[in-house]
Design a protein around this motif. Sequence first.
Motif, PDB file in Angstrom:
ATOM      1  N   ALA A 184       0.790  -1.251  -0.033  1.00 29.50           N
ATOM      2  CA  ALA A 184      -0.008   0.043  -0.036  1.00 29.50           C
ATOM      3  C   ALA A 184       0.794   1.230  -0.076  1.00 29.50           C
ATOM      4  N   GLN A 185       2.022   1.466   0.701  1.00 30.26           N
ATOM      5  CA  GLN A 185       2.793   2.486   0.778  1.00 30.26           C
ATOM      6  C   GLN A 185       3.362   2.528  -0.537  1.00 30.26           C
ATOM      7  N   HIS A 186       3.890   1.527  -1.380  1.00 27.80           N
ATOM      8  CA  HIS A 186       4.561   1.700  -2.470  1.00 27.80           C
ATOM      9  C   HIS A 186       3.149   2.263  -3.659  1.00 27.80           C
ATOM     10  N   ASP A 187       2.193   1.609  -3.493  1.00 29.46           N
ATOM     11  CA  ASP A 187       1.223   2.086  -4.441  1.00 29.46           C
ATOM     12  C   ASP A 187       0.895   3.655  -4.442  1.00 29.46           C
ATOM     13  N   GLU A 188       0.694   4.010  -3.095  1.00 32.29           N
ATOM     14  CA  GLU A 188       0.685   5.471  -2.966  1.00 32.29           C
ATOM     15  C   GLU A 188       1.641   6.596  -3.264  1.00 32.29           C
ATOM     16  N   MET A 189       3.044   6.034  -3.154  1.00 26.71           N
ATOM     17  CA  MET A 189       4.163   6.791  -3.465  1.00 26.71           C
ATOM     18  C   MET A 189       4.186   6.814  -4.869  1.00 26.71           C
ATOM     19  N   GLU A 190       3.709   5.755  -5.784  1.00 21.64           N
ATOM     20  CA  GLU A 190       3.678   5.545  -6.996  1.00 21.64           C
ATOM     21  C   GLU A 190       2.636   6.647  -7.636  1.00 21.64           C
ATOM     22  N   ARG A 191       1.512   6.749  -7.016  1.00 23.49           N
ATOM     23  CA  ARG A 191       0.449   7.470  -7.397  1.00 23.49           C
ATOM     24  C   ARG A 191       0.684   9.173  -7.066  1.00 23.49           C
ATOM     25  N   SER A 192       1.061   9.351  -6.164  1.00 22.18           N
ATOM     26  CA  SER A 192       1.101  10.851  -5.386  1.00 22.18           C
ATOM     27  C   SER A 192       2.470  11.196  -5.151  1.00 22.18           C
ATOM     28  N   GLY A 193       3.429  10.232  -5.005  1.00 15.55           N
ATOM     29  CA  GLY A 193       4.763  10.534  -4.391  1.00 15.55           C
ATOM     30  C   GLY A 193       4.829  10.984  -3.094  1.00 15.55           C
ATOM     31  N   GLN A 194       3.818  10.791  -2.408  1.00 12.94           N
ATOM     32  CA  GLN A 194       3.783  10.827  -1.056  1.00 12.94           C
ATOM     33  C   GLN A 194       3.621   9.789  -0.338  1.00 12.94           C
ATOM     34  N   PHE A 195       4.154   9.769   1.187  1.00  9.46           N
ATOM     35  CA  PHE A 195       3.928   8.910   2.298  1.00  9.46           C
ATOM     36  C   PHE A 195       2.342   8.938   2.557  1.00  9.46           C
ATOM     37  N   ARG A 196       1.717   7.635   3.004  1.00  7.97           N
ATOM     38  CA  ARG A 196       0.343   7.598   3.527  1.00  7.97           C
ATOM     39  C   ARG A 196       0.169   8.294   4.483  1.00  7.97           C
ATOM     40  N   PHE A 197       1.055   8.178   5.586  1.00  3.24           N
ATOM     41  CA  PHE A 197       0.838   8.978   6.753  1.00  3.24           C
ATOM     42  C   PHE A 197       2.178  10.088   7.290  1.00  3.24           C
ATOM     43  N   THR A 198       2.101  10.645   8.110  1.00  3.06           N
ATOM     44  CA  THR A 198       3.033  11.794   8.348  1.00  3.06           C
ATOM     45  C   THR A 198       4.346  11.468   8.118  1.00  3.06           C
ATOM     46  N   PRO A 199       5.174  11.970   6.966  1.00  2.00           N
ATOM     47  CA  PRO A 199       6.441  11.706   6.847  1.00  2.00           C
ATOM     48  C   PRO A 199       7.633  12.163   7.770  1.00  2.00           C
ATOM     49  N   PRO A 200       8.701  11.612   7.881  1.00  2.39           N
ATOM     50  CA  PRO A 200       9.898  12.204   8.780  1.00  2.39           C
ATOM     51  C   PRO A 200      10.746  13.100   7.963  1.00  2.39           C
ATOM     52  N   THR A 201      10.102  14.387   7.848  1.00  5.25           N
ATOM     53  CA  THR A 201      10.578  15.234   6.720  1.00  5.25           C
ATOM     54  C   THR A 201      12.079  15.678   6.918  1.00  5.25           C
ATOM     55  N   HIS A 202      12.251  15.936   8.193  1.00 10.24           N
ATOM     56  CA  HIS A 202      13.623  16.406   8.497  1.00 10.24           C
ATOM     57  C   HIS A 202      14.847  15.153   8.245  1.00 10.24           C
ATOM     58  N   ALA A 203      14.328  14.017   8.626  1.00  6.90           N
ATOM     59  CA  ALA A 203      15.302  12.914   8.356  1.00  6.90           C
ATOM     60  C   ALA A 203      15.428  12.590   6.762  1.00  6.90           C
ATOM     61  N   LEU A 204      14.412  12.883   6.125  1.00  7.51           N
ATOM     62  CA  LEU A 204      14.772  12.661   4.631  1.00  7.51           C
ATOM     63  C   LEU A 204      15.606  13.708   3.981  1.00  7.51           C
ATOM     64  N   LEU A 205      15.437  14.915   4.684  1.00  5.33           N
ATOM     65  CA  LEU A 205      16.343  15.857   4.119  1.00  5.33           C
ATOM     66  C   LEU A 205      17.842  15.618   4.489  1.00  5.33           C
ATOM     67  N   ALA A 206      17.988  15.108   5.756  1.00  5.85           N
ATOM     68  CA  ALA A 206      19.262  14.577   6.038  1.00  5.85           C
ATOM     69  C   ALA A 206      19.783  13.525   5.242  1.00  5.85           C
ATOM     70  N   ALA A 207      18.900  12.553   4.808  1.00  5.41           N
ATOM     71  CA  ALA A 207      19.231  11.496   3.939  1.00  5.41           C
ATOM     72  C   ALA A 207      19.841  11.983   2.641  1.00  5.41           C
ATOM     73  N   GLN A 208      19.010  12.800   2.097  1.00  5.22           N
ATOM     74  CA  GLN A 208      19.399  13.357   0.705  1.00  5.22           C
ATOM     75  C   GLN A 208      20.800  14.103   0.873  1.00  5.22           C
ATOM     76  N   GLN A 209      21.345  14.740   1.802  1.00 11.39           N
ATOM     77  CA  GLN A 209      22.525  15.253   2.001  1.00 11.39           C
ATOM     78  C   GLN A 209      23.454  14.309   2.098  1.00 11.39           C
ATOM     79  N   ALA A 210      23.063  13.031   3.010  1.00  4.52           N
ATOM     80  CA  ALA A 210      24.005  11.918   3.194  1.00  4.52           C
ATOM     81  C   ALA A 210      24.079  11.126   2.034  1.00  4.52           C
ATOM     82  N   LEU A 211      23.422  10.944   1.090  1.00  9.60           N
ATOM     83  CA  LEU A 211      23.569  10.273  -0.241  1.00  9.60           C
ATOM     84  C   LEU A 211      24.449  10.960  -1.165  1.00  9.60           C
ATOM     85  N   ARG A 212      24.229  12.408  -1.066  1.00 11.00           N
ATOM     86  CA  ARG A 212      25.032  13.375  -1.872  1.00 11.00           C
ATOM     87  C   ARG A 212      26.803  12.888  -1.500  1.00 11.00           C
TER      88      ARG A 212
END
Length: 381
Positions: free
Chosen positions: A237-265
């Motif tokens: 269900a999480q995958h299907d929602e992300m493919e449909r809207s690009g969003q998490f089904r429930f409140t996402p960990p916004t700041h942790a994702l920002l950190a991950a983006q920088q860490a991946l860079r």
Amino acid sequence: MSRIMDSSPEGRQKKLFTPGPLSCTMAVKQAMLHDYGSRDAEFIDIVKDVRQRLLDIAGASPVEWSIVPLQGSGTYCVEAAIHTAVPRDKDARVLVLSNGAYGRRLAQICAAADLSHDVLEFGEAQPYDLAKVERQLSSRAYACVAAVHCETSCGLLNPVEALASSLRARQPGAAFVVDAMSSFGALPVRLDRVHFLVASANKCVQGVPGFGFVLARTQRLAQCAGNARTLSLDLAAQHDEMERSGQFRFTPPTHALLAAQQALRELEAEGGPAARRRRYEHNASLLVAGARELGLRPLLPADALCPVITAFLYPRHARFAFADFYQRLSALGQVIYPGKITSVECFRIGCIGDLYPNDVKHLLKCIGQVLEDMGVPIPVP
């Protein structure tokens, strides 16, 4: 020995020689200073970028594979993968391979969900016996097999690739779930015959806690719709929602994702997983060699050590007490981990995160001072 003063007064960062959470770069921490709404188009683009970068790190084709991020710790994602992979069929059974705390956790997940399962125990710090696994696979049918790549309770790498070959040959229909929590991003795993590879942002990726992710075969994941026994841990269900809207089904960990983006860079700039592995291996070789000079012995033999984390046996000396040892090191700004092996007393030191050779050398100097202050002779007899 020259004295080392307390290097961690209030407000100064300690060095985390742990398997995660771990020391992050300042840039990763600064990335979290921005606020985003979960529905903002810019944030949705960030989630998309993080998912793609994780696929790139894995060397996985976006045609065959999907990254499904999930709020919470890595264990949440392991639980989600098992819940999603196992059909709602009374005859569906899971085979769990266990040689440490995280293998036992796989069994706990199955028990909590009331999933029929068998546990193959190999003894703590003992690698999987593939002949024993093959006999078990020949004895009955399984809907899912769950294993741990890097058993961080002791720092043992399990032969999941050879296991995948055995599973493919004997039970090609069974889902294969691999807990690669402490290896993804540095220690490679061939994806042949793996269906769900589970990892976390705060390990070798060098992000912060807040979310984990599952690298899932897209076609297999689509076949798992409706399997999950919980709402929030439904990967399909999480995958299907992300493919449909690009969003998490429930409140996402916004700041942790920002950190991950920088860490991946930063992981890309370092040269990718192969370069990161080389740094970790250098750290680990310095650690083990320096610890041996102090008289500390690793739990595992040299050919079984991995660069993520090393378990060391307690010194056999009346004046050594781990709680005191730990607190003294922490006061010097050096944080290690207690042991997680039940059969022997040991402690663990990680070499991943924003750590470099000079950090390891300083840790060893601190360990030497602490042992001396405790009245433990060096080298330890």
